[in-house]
Design a protein around this motif. Structure first.
Motif, PDB file in Angstrom:
ATOM      1  N   PRO A 172     -82.082  -7.850   2.960  1.00 48.43           N
ATOM      2  CA  PRO A 172     -81.080  -8.910   2.882  1.00 48.43           C
ATOM      3  C   PRO A 172     -81.624 -10.077   2.070  1.00 48.43           C
ATOM      4  CG  PRO A 172     -81.304  -8.099   5.124  1.00 48.43           C
ATOM      5  CD  PRO A 172     -82.427  -7.503   4.336  1.00 48.43           C
ATOM      6  N   SER A 173     -80.829 -10.578   1.180  1.00 47.89           N
ATOM      7  CA  SER A 173     -81.285 -11.675   0.327  1.00 47.89           C
ATOM      8  C   SER A 173     -80.111 -12.542  -0.045  1.00 47.89           C
ATOM      9  CB  SER A 173     -81.943 -11.111  -0.936  1.00 47.89           C
ATOM     10  OG  SER A 173     -80.961 -10.519  -1.770  1.00 47.89           O
ATOM     11  N   GLY A 174     -80.365 -13.586  -0.797  1.00 47.13           N
ATOM     12  CA  GLY A 174     -79.319 -14.493  -1.228  1.00 47.13           C
ATOM     13  C   GLY A 174     -78.718 -14.106  -2.558  1.00 47.13           C
ATOM     14  N   ARG A 175     -78.970 -12.894  -3.064  1.00 43.22           N
ATOM     15  CA  ARG A 175     -78.464 -12.514  -4.378  1.00 43.22           C
ATOM     16  C   ARG A 175     -76.945 -12.586  -4.433  1.00 43.22           C
ATOM     17  NH1 ARG A 175     -80.980  -6.838  -5.540  1.00 43.22           N
ATOM     18  NH2 ARG A 175     -80.467  -6.648  -3.339  1.00 43.22           N
ATOM     19  N   SER A 176     -76.270 -12.301  -3.322  1.00 43.20           N
ATOM     20  CA  SER A 176     -74.817 -12.373  -3.285  1.00 43.20           C
ATOM     21  C   SER A 176     -74.361 -13.570  -2.461  1.00 43.20           C
ATOM     22  CB  SER A 176     -74.245 -11.075  -2.700  1.00 43.20           C
ATOM     23  OG  SER A 176     -74.555  -9.984  -3.514  1.00 43.20           O
ATOM     24  N   GLU A 177     -75.173 -14.592  -2.422  1.00 43.32           N
ATOM     25  CA  GLU A 177     -74.870 -15.760  -1.615  1.00 43.32           C
ATOM     26  C   GLU A 177     -73.565 -16.409  -2.065  1.00 43.32           C
ATOM     27  OE1 GLU A 177     -76.908 -20.102  -0.765  1.00 43.32           O
ATOM     28  OE2 GLU A 177     -78.184 -18.346  -1.119  1.00 43.32           O
ATOM     29  N   VAL A 178     -72.754 -16.815  -1.104  1.00 39.92           N
ATOM     30  CA  VAL A 178     -71.483 -17.474  -1.403  1.00 39.92           C
ATOM     31  C   VAL A 178     -71.779 -18.951  -1.630  1.00 39.92           C
ATOM     32  CG1 VAL A 178     -69.152 -17.950  -0.581  1.00 39.92           C
ATOM     33  CG2 VAL A 178     -70.263 -15.791   0.014  1.00 39.92           C
ATOM     34  N   LYS A 228     -68.707  -6.996  -8.604  1.00 36.58           N
ATOM     35  CA  LYS A 228     -69.852  -7.695  -9.190  1.00 36.58           C
ATOM     36  C   LYS A 228     -70.716  -8.333  -8.115  1.00 36.58           C
ATOM     37  CE  LYS A 228     -71.100 -11.489 -12.302  1.00 36.58           C
ATOM     38  NZ  LYS A 228     -70.619 -12.504 -13.265  1.00 36.58           N
ATOM     39  N   TYR A 229     -70.081  -8.961  -7.137  1.00 40.60           N
ATOM     40  CA  TYR A 229     -70.831  -9.662  -6.094  1.00 40.60           C
ATOM     41  C   TYR A 229     -71.154  -8.773  -4.889  1.00 40.60           C
ATOM     42  CZ  TYR A 229     -69.312 -13.844  -8.653  1.00 40.60           C
ATOM     43  OH  TYR A 229     -69.074 -14.789  -9.617  1.00 40.60           O
ATOM     44  N   ASN A 230     -70.756  -7.503  -4.954  1.00 40.10           N
ATOM     45  CA  ASN A 230     -70.982  -6.571  -3.838  1.00 40.10           C
ATOM     46  C   ASN A 230     -70.197  -6.987  -2.602  1.00 40.10           C
ATOM     47  OD1 ASN A 230     -72.110  -4.198  -2.811  1.00 40.10           O
ATOM     48  ND2 ASN A 230     -73.860  -5.271  -1.906  1.00 40.10           N
ATOM     49  N   PHE A 231     -69.071  -7.651  -2.800  1.00 39.40           N
ATOM     50  CA  PHE A 231     -68.282  -8.116  -1.668  1.00 39.40           C
ATOM     51  C   PHE A 231     -67.402  -7.007  -1.077  1.00 39.40           C
ATOM     52  CE2 PHE A 231     -68.247 -12.861  -3.087  1.00 39.40           C
ATOM     53  CZ  PHE A 231     -69.579 -12.955  -2.707  1.00 39.40           C
ATOM     54  N   THR A 232     -67.093  -5.982  -1.848  1.00 38.83           N
ATOM     55  CA  THR A 232     -66.292  -4.877  -1.322  1.00 38.83           C
ATOM     56  C   THR A 232     -67.019  -4.203  -0.163  1.00 38.83           C
ATOM     57  OG1 THR A 232     -65.248  -4.483  -3.467  1.00 38.83           O
ATOM     58  CG2 THR A 232     -65.187  -2.675  -1.884  1.00 38.83           C
ATOM     59  N   GLN A 233     -68.321  -3.982  -0.346  1.00 31.00           N
ATOM     60  CA  GLN A 233     -69.128  -3.366   0.709  1.00 31.00           C
ATOM     61  C   GLN A 233     -69.204  -4.274   1.933  1.00 31.00           C
ATOM     62  OE1 GLN A 233     -73.247  -2.866  -0.275  1.00 31.00           O
ATOM     63  NE2 GLN A 233     -73.734  -1.719   1.583  1.00 31.00           N
TER      64      GLN A 233
END
Length: 599
Positions: free
Chosen positions: A401-407, A510-515
């Motif tokens: 887990p990381s902040g790569r997809s941080e909102v 792109k942000y991996n939000f679907t998963q």
């Protein structure tokens, strides 16, 4: 450290201790439960009573396979209680190579339903009940294998969770038994010497006919047998109703389903049942307020004495043809102690119902927790980033887990909101309300690895709440872009995908939000609103304490909530105690394992 995928046969091998049967000896037999529930003891068997020539003897640490039922989870690790028991030759046994594999880790892997399905596909036979799983097919299973130290740690963690869940279940079961016994003793005391009067005098029948319109909607109510309360049936349209007569049901009625009353289809509807409808087969009786309460009458009518009277008043053939007659029902005599005594008894009933609800919810959550943890450990973590296969097999790495997809912007938040609305809409087609949407975004951000949400979300009555999301943030932006649109469904107002939802899809990917959105949906879709609120509240408190440098124990979390004026009422609302918080923390650990270490 990376996990590798290997055939089970590389770390497990056949190990059978065969015993020739002595006709003069007795053998303590065992069996294997399906669905990963372990071993059990059967009655001892005399050697003279069996046609088998030999048995397999069990010893601690063995893995037992039921060739007949392995495809539905009849696989078990032998513990001390079942060592020296015996099984037929239909149960081959195996041992782990202790240098490379932990037997408890292997046993947990074998409790995965997906493993059972793979065994079913490889089984041979003619029809499900005759399918068999050979030792060869069993050992061909691919298993994700981390280092031995990590195997030990994972097995210990799962053992800890299972033990604590069993302990809590045992405590709650004992508490419920004690409460029911207390309830029965109290009832016996207050009915002693009480007068008996006809039900028609104490709680006369009240009919509330419904005028059916062709374009109207009519939510039906059902009554479960064996005193298990009411349930909501689907909403009928006027066309569905046709010529059927409907009657309105109110909160506090004494309600009978006359077809199944003889087997305990008697209930007292609550607030959520108010003004639902039932057919002519549902009798609504309203207790005279100066004589009786519906809760007290229901308890009596569900007692052996009361059910005997109901049965006598339900003529007809055996089983489903028995129907409670209206006139006969009105003539059933019921005890009528003082109203004060009945009201006191009703309070005890409410306490017993509350304990039963807590136990049922705890059992439901516990039943879901271990499968969720197994899925995460063996199917999500181990397959998240598989490398190309080499000479040593497929090497897979654990996700970090990381902040790569941080909102970190309103636009990203809008994309996440759209992804969540889309995911929930795909599942059931119903709008997602603001309460669940707020919590779903919170849980998705936690899934994506964020751990500083306590600075962005406010402590509000409904739990962690981000006010900017609705008025200037993600919800507002998604609405403006027509990615989502206001909608109303059978559960009330909310949001559904808008006409331009497709425009957001590339950003979701792109942000991996679907998963992340699908994960929230699958983890929380069947949970009640109180559970959403409970988990978000406890998680938020743990994060806040951790950032303050305080170890987030269950005691510290309870103190944190108690000292906050906005959240203090949650203690009563959610039934927060240290054991309840600890239970929630165990589930949160399975949801967000890398977030917070201490409990």
């Amino acid at each position: 450290m990376a996990w590798k995928s290997v055939p089970l046969g590389e770390v497990v091998s056949v190990s059978i201790e065969t015993v020739e049967i002595d006709p003069t000896a007795a053998y303590q037999m065992a069996g294997v439960y399906s669905f990963g529930r372990g071993l059990f003891r059967r009655e001892p068997l005399s050697g003279a009573e069996t046609s088998y020539k030999r048995f397999h003897k069990l010893s601690e640490g063995m893995i037992v396979l039921s060739q007949l039922k392995a495809w539905e989870g009849a696989i078990a690790l032998v513990d001390k209680r079942h060592a020296d028991c015996f099984l037929s030759t239909q149960f081959p046994t195996f041992r782990c190579d202790s240098v490379s594999a932990d037997s408890e880790f292997i046993a947990w892997f074998l409790r995965l339903p997906s493993v059972w399905e793979r065994l079913r596909q490889g089984a041979r036979g003619m029809g499900a009940r005759r399918d068999t799983v050979s030792p060869t097919k069993f050992l061909e299973l691919e298993i994700p294998l981390p280092s031995l130290d990590e195997q030990h740690a994972i097995a210990q963690r799962l053992n800890y969770v299972e033990a604590h869940l069993q302990e809590r279940a045992t405590v709650l079961q004992a508490l419920e038994r004690e409460t029911r016994a207390m309830l029965q003793n109290a009832f016996n005391k207050i009915v002693e010497g009480a007068d008996y009067r006809p039900l028609g005098e104490v709680a006369p029948l009240v009919r509330r006919p419904v005028e059916v319109e062709l374009d109207g909607e009519y939510p039906e109510l059902g009554v479960r047998s064996f005193g298990k309360g009411t349930f909501h049936k689907p909403v009928l349209t006027g066309a569905d109703v046709g010529n059927k007569r409907l009657f309105e049901i109110h909160d506090g009625d004494l309600l009978f389903n006359i077809v199944f009353a003889w087997e305990g289809a008697i209930a007292v509807p609550g607030e959520k049942d108010h003004q639902r409808v039932g057919s002519h087969r549902f009798l609504t009786c309203v207790p005279e307020p100066e004589l009786a309460t519906a809760t007290f009458l229901r308890y009596y009518l569900l007692s052996p004495e009361g059910l005997h009277k109901i049965g006598t008043a339900s003529p007809g053939g055996a089983g489903r043809n028995r129907t409670l007659g209206i006139k006969k029902a009105e003539q059933i005599t019921v005890p009528v102690p003082s109203l004060e005594a009945q009201l006191g008894f009703d309070k005890l009933c409410a306490l017993a119902d509350e304990i039963q609800t807590i136990r049922a919810e705890t059992a439901k959550e516990a039943d879901a927790l271990l499968p969720a943890m197994l899925h995460q450990i063996f199917e999500q973590q181990s397959s998240a980033s598989a490398a190309p296969a080499g000479k040593t097999g497929n090497v897979v790495s654990l996700p970090v887990p990381s902040g790569r997809s941080e909102v970190d912007s309103r636009f990203k938040e809008a994309v996440l909101v759209a992804a969540i609305i889309k995911a929930f809409h795909e599942e059931g087609g119903q709008p997602l309300g603001n309460f669940r949407l707020q919590k779903a975004v919170y849980f998705a951000r936690r899934f994506l690895g964020e751990t500083v949400l306590d600075g962005e979300y406010l402590r509000k009555a409904a739990g962690p709440y981000n006010p900017t999301m609705r008025y200037s943030g993600g919800i507002k932006v998604a609405l403006d872009k027509n990615w989502i649109t206001p909608a109303s469904g059978k559960y009330g107002p909310g949001h559904s995908p808008g006409a331009a939802i497709g425009e957001a899809q590339s950003w979701m990917d792109k942000y991996n939000f679907t998963q992340a959105a699908a994960w929230v949906r699958d983890k929380f879709k069947f949970k009640q609103k109180d559970i959403w609120e409970l988990l978000a509240t406890i998680d938020y408190a743990m994060l806040a304490l951790s950032h303050q440098g305080t170890n987030p124990t269950s005691q510290a979390v309870l103190s944190y909530i108690d000292q906050d004026p906005e959240w203090h009422p949650k203690i009563a609302k959610l039934g927060l105690t240290e054991p309840a918080i600890q239970n929630a923390m165990v589930e949160l650990e399975s949801l967000f394992p890398a977030a917070i270490g201490a409990k």
